[in-house]
Design a protein around this motif. Structure first.
Motif, PDB file in Angstrom:
ATOM      1  N   ASP A  40       8.010   2.521   6.572  1.00  0.00           N
ATOM      2  CA  ASP A  40       7.969   3.816   5.883  1.00  0.00           C
ATOM      3  C   ASP A  40       9.274   4.580   6.098  1.00  0.00           C
ATOM      4  O   ASP A  40       9.766   5.274   5.198  1.00  0.00           O
ATOM      5  CB  ASP A  40       6.771   4.649   6.377  1.00  0.00           C
ATOM      6  CG  ASP A  40       5.458   4.132   5.792  1.00  0.00           C
ATOM      7  OD1 ASP A  40       5.472   3.062   5.146  1.00  0.00           O
ATOM      8  OD2 ASP A  40       4.414   4.784   5.976  1.00  0.00           O
ATOM      9  N   TYR A  41       9.824   4.421   7.290  1.00  0.00           N
ATOM     10  CA  TYR A  41      11.111   5.057   7.601  1.00  0.00           C
ATOM     11  C   TYR A  41      12.215   4.477   6.708  1.00  0.00           C
ATOM     12  O   TYR A  41      13.059   5.207   6.176  1.00  0.00           O
ATOM     13  CB  TYR A  41      11.432   4.840   9.080  1.00  0.00           C
ATOM     14  CG  TYR A  41      12.812   5.264   9.492  1.00  0.00           C
ATOM     15  CD1 TYR A  41      13.110   6.609   9.713  1.00  0.00           C
ATOM     16  CD2 TYR A  41      13.821   4.318   9.659  1.00  0.00           C
ATOM     17  CE1 TYR A  41      14.395   6.992  10.093  1.00  0.00           C
ATOM     18  CE2 TYR A  41      15.097   4.697  10.038  1.00  0.00           C
ATOM     19  CZ  TYR A  41      15.380   6.028  10.252  1.00  0.00           C
ATOM     20  OH  TYR A  41      16.640   6.403  10.626  1.00  0.00           O
ATOM     21  N   PHE A  42      12.179   3.166   6.523  1.00  0.00           N
ATOM     22  CA  PHE A  42      13.159   2.483   5.665  1.00  0.00           C
ATOM     23  C   PHE A  42      13.094   3.033   4.230  1.00  0.00           C
ATOM     24  O   PHE A  42      14.111   3.383   3.626  1.00  0.00           O
ATOM     25  CB  PHE A  42      12.892   0.977   5.694  1.00  0.00           C
ATOM     26  CG  PHE A  42      13.722   0.154   4.753  1.00  0.00           C
ATOM     27  CD1 PHE A  42      15.071  -0.053   4.980  1.00  0.00           C
ATOM     28  CD2 PHE A  42      13.138  -0.444   3.632  1.00  0.00           C
ATOM     29  CE1 PHE A  42      15.841  -0.825   4.109  1.00  0.00           C
ATOM     30  CE2 PHE A  42      13.881  -1.214   2.757  1.00  0.00           C
ATOM     31  CZ  PHE A  42      15.240  -1.406   2.996  1.00  0.00           C
ATOM     32  N   VAL A  43      11.873   3.145   3.696  1.00  0.00           N
ATOM     33  CA  VAL A  43      11.686   3.670   2.336  1.00  0.00           C
ATOM     34  C   VAL A  43      12.160   5.120   2.256  1.00  0.00           C
ATOM     35  O   VAL A  43      12.843   5.532   1.312  1.00  0.00           O
ATOM     36  CB  VAL A  43      10.198   3.564   1.914  1.00  0.00           C
ATOM     37  CG1 VAL A  43       9.958   4.294   0.590  1.00  0.00           C
ATOM     38  CG2 VAL A  43       9.778   2.106   1.786  1.00  0.00           C
ATOM     39  N   THR A  70       0.826  -1.207   0.000  1.00  0.00           N
ATOM     40  CA  THR A  70       0.000   0.000   0.000  1.00  0.00           C
ATOM     41  C   THR A  70       0.863   1.261   0.000  1.00  0.00           C
ATOM     42  O   THR A  70       0.344   2.360   0.115  1.00  0.00           O
ATOM     43  CB  THR A  70      -0.895   0.024   1.259  1.00  0.00           C
ATOM     44  OG1 THR A  70      -0.058  -0.145   2.417  1.00  0.00           O
ATOM     45  CG2 THR A  70      -1.929  -1.081   1.241  1.00  0.00           C
ATOM     46  N   HIS A  71       2.178   1.089  -0.094  1.00  0.00           N
ATOM     47  CA  HIS A  71       3.057   2.271  -0.057  1.00  0.00           C
ATOM     48  C   HIS A  71       3.087   2.925  -1.435  1.00  0.00           C
ATOM     49  O   HIS A  71       3.334   2.248  -2.436  1.00  0.00           O
ATOM     50  CB  HIS A  71       4.470   1.855   0.367  1.00  0.00           C
ATOM     51  CG  HIS A  71       5.316   3.025   0.770  1.00  0.00           C
ATOM     52  ND1 HIS A  71       5.706   4.003  -0.121  1.00  0.00           N
ATOM     53  CD2 HIS A  71       5.831   3.393   1.968  1.00  0.00           C
ATOM     54  CE1 HIS A  71       6.433   4.919   0.524  1.00  0.00           C
ATOM     55  NE2 HIS A  71       6.517   4.572   1.786  1.00  0.00           N
ATOM     56  N   PRO A  72       2.863   4.239  -1.497  1.00  0.00           N
ATOM     57  CA  PRO A  72       2.769   4.886  -2.823  1.00  0.00           C
ATOM     58  C   PRO A  72       4.070   4.832  -3.628  1.00  0.00           C
ATOM     59  O   PRO A  72       4.011   4.925  -4.854  1.00  0.00           O
ATOM     60  CB  PRO A  72       2.398   6.341  -2.477  1.00  0.00           C
ATOM     61  CG  PRO A  72       2.694   6.519  -1.027  1.00  0.00           C
ATOM     62  CD  PRO A  72       2.571   5.161  -0.396  1.00  0.00           C
ATOM     63  N   SER A  73       5.238   4.697  -2.983  1.00  0.00           N
ATOM     64  CA  SER A  73       6.458   4.648  -3.804  1.00  0.00           C
ATOM     65  C   SER A  73       7.098   3.273  -3.895  1.00  0.00           C
ATOM     66  O   SER A  73       8.265   3.171  -4.244  1.00  0.00           O
ATOM     67  CB  SER A  73       7.508   5.669  -3.351  1.00  0.00           C
ATOM     68  OG  SER A  73       7.177   6.304  -2.190  1.00  0.00           O
ATOM     69  N   GLU A 102      14.880   6.817  -0.202  1.00  0.00           N
ATOM     70  CA  GLU A 102      14.551   7.932  -1.101  1.00  0.00           C
ATOM     71  C   GLU A 102      15.424   9.151  -0.840  1.00  0.00           C
ATOM     72  O   GLU A 102      15.771   9.890  -1.757  1.00  0.00           O
ATOM     73  CB  GLU A 102      13.066   8.289  -0.961  1.00  0.00           C
ATOM     74  CG  GLU A 102      12.167   7.236  -1.609  1.00  0.00           C
ATOM     75  CD  GLU A 102      10.689   7.598  -1.564  1.00  0.00           C
ATOM     76  OE1 GLU A 102      10.268   8.147  -0.527  1.00  0.00           O
ATOM     77  OE2 GLU A 102       9.986   7.322  -2.551  1.00  0.00           O
ATOM     78  N   LYS A 103      15.755   9.375   0.430  1.00  0.00           N
ATOM     79  CA  LYS A 103      16.542  10.567   0.765  1.00  0.00           C
ATOM     80  C   LYS A 103      18.037  10.277   0.857  1.00  0.00           C
ATOM     81  O   LYS A 103      18.820  11.168   1.153  1.00  0.00           O
ATOM     82  CB  LYS A 103      16.056  11.138   2.092  1.00  0.00           C
ATOM     83  CG  LYS A 103      14.641  11.703   1.978  1.00  0.00           C
ATOM     84  CD  LYS A 103      14.186  12.277   3.305  1.00  0.00           C
ATOM     85  CE  LYS A 103      12.792  12.888   3.144  1.00  0.00           C
ATOM     86  NZ  LYS A 103      12.043  12.840   4.390  1.00  0.00           N
ATOM     87  N   GLY A 104      18.410   9.014   0.649  1.00  0.00           N
ATOM     88  CA  GLY A 104      19.828   8.659   0.729  1.00  0.00           C
ATOM     89  C   GLY A 104      20.396   8.772   2.136  1.00  0.00           C
ATOM     90  O   GLY A 104      21.583   9.048   2.302  1.00  0.00           O
ATOM     91  N   HIS A 105      19.565   8.573   3.157  1.00  0.00           N
ATOM     92  CA  HIS A 105      20.051   8.610   4.542  1.00  0.00           C
ATOM     93  C   HIS A 105      20.648   7.264   4.925  1.00  0.00           C
ATOM     94  O   HIS A 105      19.935   6.266   4.973  1.00  0.00           O
ATOM     95  CB  HIS A 105      18.901   8.909   5.522  1.00  0.00           C
ATOM     96  CG  HIS A 105      18.478  10.325   5.493  1.00  0.00           C
ATOM     97  ND1 HIS A 105      17.367  10.782   6.158  1.00  0.00           N
ATOM     98  CD2 HIS A 105      19.012  11.403   4.871  1.00  0.00           C
ATOM     99  CE1 HIS A 105      17.234  12.079   5.944  1.00  0.00           C
ATOM    100  NE2 HIS A 105      18.211  12.480   5.152  1.00  0.00           N
TER     101      HIS A 105
END
Lengths: 295, 340
Positions: free
Chosen positions: B301-304, B22-25, B308-311
């Motif tokens: 969601d934190y993992f994604v 269900t995650h949009p990305s 996405e942010k390259g953290h």
């Protein structure tokens, strides 16, 4: 697929009997102790019934069987009784799944029910074949097992419990929801319902599945507790979508006072049906009066 | 859109699937699962590629990340294969079966820009996050002592059939249960410098321990004790309780509530002198999609988000989870020494 059966404005919840409190593990423990004896539970149920509450939610828990036996023993005592059970009682399966895996737990569950053993023996000749080939058949068997708990009793809505509803909602497999709804309606002439922690998403999905005017039970309270993704989406869905909402957790485990809770749910949001749990006559009467005032 | 593959479709794999789906990305494009019956079912109902071999899946499915939810003894080799193929990895806990294996993976990961996370969900529980914030602020002064307890009714008889009942496959109370309790201590207070007085006790299981207890000692003068029992049927759900005593006060917390006792009022946090109780309803935040608990969605969601942010500085990274592996190994060595 559409029916529009009457849904009671007040449905008496049962979490308190099973030692469930979403806010505090100490409170949950205290409740479990208080309701250790079946009589303590049936006394509260009788009190609620005598206060004019005929509708009772029941999770398919071991105690639910005892409560149903209590109702069956004296049908004359409860002429207007109607039940809103949910299935499956997921915690019952959770440990079995951890121990034996998903198929093992399903098999155990089905095998432990003697009436399905013979037919199932025929079907499982290929090991776990039946599970993969016809998951819908397996679901039907599980529904039959759980429905037996409520035999001879007036069931108005059979809910799919929230852990299962939400897990399956995430999978997005429409067949499962359609089959559940069809089977419950056709075989048992009972309305299907769905409990969820993701009401807006579920309502959209059920409507997409062609399940019209669905019965959806979810937490609805003015602090947004257990309301995902947010309270605004809940309010929008309530105004814009055609479905039959039932509000639970209206007190948000005590974060909202009863008058504000009922005013918000029944008056501001115009919801016609709420679930609430209580343990005393005083509390039951107060809540009933509040609902009558705002409904 | 990130392409995801899930390896192991048991209880956790299914939960992760539901949340990621269900995650949009995120687009889950592949699942790897040894059970033929499960594979048949997945093929029938879901629009994904189904594999029985994870190496094949990683080679063919053009993934961005994998989720590993297999028995613990397979984590290391799968992680190695995934990171060799430059995939970000979310692995179920615990990280690896031994500290040596964990160390090897950390070395292997050096100089690779890959997000790595282990599923220690307590780090994403709102109450424990709040307790962490208060400790970091010094709300109860210098921490001198703690208890971290975890109980559950997971094993109430000897189960020989499950990998969870065998220590050599990563089963037993230590890997499966105590790892959460130890990780919570490490998250809140850091890794102990020494463990002592450790006990690993059988209650029902024949091939693994059902109870773990140990004392933790820190060079800064703090000490504490963990007590973990997964055969306690008085708990309906797995339950963590931490009690932390400091020079200025004390905190008692579980997943739903915390109580803080302060010698002096704390105006910034609106605490009175004496006891203050806060319920999860006071600060819980909704998630975009809820399955089994906010923290399950929040961690994924934190993992994604990190991808996405390259953290790379992940709150529940392999390096953090390695600390728990190391402590578990020290406890086991300590317990063996004491019992022999």
């Amino acid at each position: 697929m559409e029916t529009n059966a009457y849904i009671d404005p007040i449905i008496f919840g049962d979490n308190q009997f099973f030692g469930i409190n979403h806010m505090s593990e100490n409170k949950a423990q205290a409740l479990a102790e208080k309701f250790r004896d079946l009589k303590a539970i049936t006394d509260v149920i009788d009190t609620a019934y005598d206060c004019g509450i005929n509708a009772f939610m029941l999770n398919t828990h071991d105690r639910a069987m005892d409560i149903c036996d209590h109702f069956r023993k004296d049908p004359g005592r409860y002429p207007d009784l109607c039940l809103y059970p949910s299935m499956p009682y997921a915690h019952k399966y959770a440990n079995a799944v951890a121990e034996k895996g998903i198929f093992g737990a399903l098999k155990d569950s089905i095998f432990s029910d003697s009436s399905t053993k013979d037919i199932f023996g025929l079907l499982t000749k290929g090991g776990s074949l039946i599970f993969s080939k016809d998951m819908m058949k397996v679901m039907q068997m599980l529904i039959d097992i759980e429905m037996k708990i409520f035999r001879d009793l007036n069931v108005r809505v059979m809910f799919l419990q929230n852990i299962v509803t939400d897990l399956l909602l995430g999978f997005g497999v429409k067949e499962v929801f359609v089959e559940f709804a069809t089977y419950i309606t056709d075989k048992y002439h009972v309305e299907p319902g769905f409990i969820t922690m993701n009401m807006p998403k579920l309502v959209d999905f059920l409507l997409d599945c062609g399940i019209e005017n669905p019965i959806v039970c979810s937490a609805i309270n003015r602090v947004g507790y257990f309301m995902n993704p947010n309270i605004q989406d809940y309010e929008n869905t309530l105004t814009e979508k055609r479905f039959r909402p039932i509000a639970m957790s209206i007190l948000a485990s005590g974060a909202v006072n009863p008058e504000d809770a009922v005013e918000y749910v029944c008056h501001k949001l115009n919801i016609r049906s709420i679930v609430f749990g209580a343990s005393s006559r005083q509390h039951i009467l107060e809540t009933r009066q509040l609902v009558e005032k705002y409904l | 859109m990130l392409r995801a593959g899930i390896i192991g479709f048991g209880r956790m794999g299914i939960t992760h699937f539901s949340i990621f789906n269900t995650h949009p990305s995120v687009k889950i494009t592949a699942v790897c699962e040894p059970s033929a019956a499960m594979r048949t079912m997945l093929n029938k109902y879901l629009d994904i590629n189904v594999f029985s071999d994870y190496q094949e899946m990683i080679a063919e499915a053009m993934l961005d990340f994998v989720v590993i939810s297999t028995p613990t003894d397979s984590h290391s080799e799968i992680i190695k294969c995934a990171t060799d193929n430059d995939l970000h990895v979310f692995s179920e806990k615990p990280f690896a079966l031994t500290a040596a294996e964990g160390k090897k993976i950390l070395k292997h990961l050096k100089n690779k820009n890959l997000v790595n996370q282990v599923g220690y969900v307590n780090r994403f529980n709102e109450v424990f996050m709040e307790v962490k914030r208060l400790l970091d602020e010094g709300a109860i002064g210098e921490v001198k002592n703690f208890h971290s307890e975890m109980y559950g009714a997971t094993v109430l008889k000897d189960s020989k059939s499950s990998w969870r009942a065998k220590r050599k496959t990563g089963g037993g109370c230590m890997y499966e249960f105590a790892s959460h309790c130890i990780d919570l201590v490490i998250y809140l207070l850091g890794k102990p410098d020494k463990v002592m007085g450790s006990i690993m006790q059988r209650i029902y299981s024949s091939d693994a321990e059902d109870l773990v207890s140990s004392s933790f000692v820190y060079a800064n003068g703090c000490s504490g004790r963990i007590m973990v029992n997964w055969s306690d049927e008085t708990f309906r759900k797995p339950t963590n309780i931490v009690t932390i005593f400091g020079t200025k006060g004390k905190i008692v917390a579980d997943k739903h509530t915390y109580k803080i006792y302060l010698k002096e009022p704390n105006h910034n946090n609106r605490f009175h002198k004496g006891w203050n109780t806060r319920y999860i309803t006071d600060f819980a935040k909704s998630v975009r999609f809820y399955v089994r608990g906010n923290e399950f969605t929040r961690q994924l969601d934190y993992f994604v988000d990190c991808i996405e942010k390259g953290h790379m500085n992940n709150i529940s990274s392999f390096a953090e989870a390695y600390k728990t592996d190391a402590v578990m190994e020290e406890i086991a060595n300590d317990a063996n020494r004491l019992s022999s």
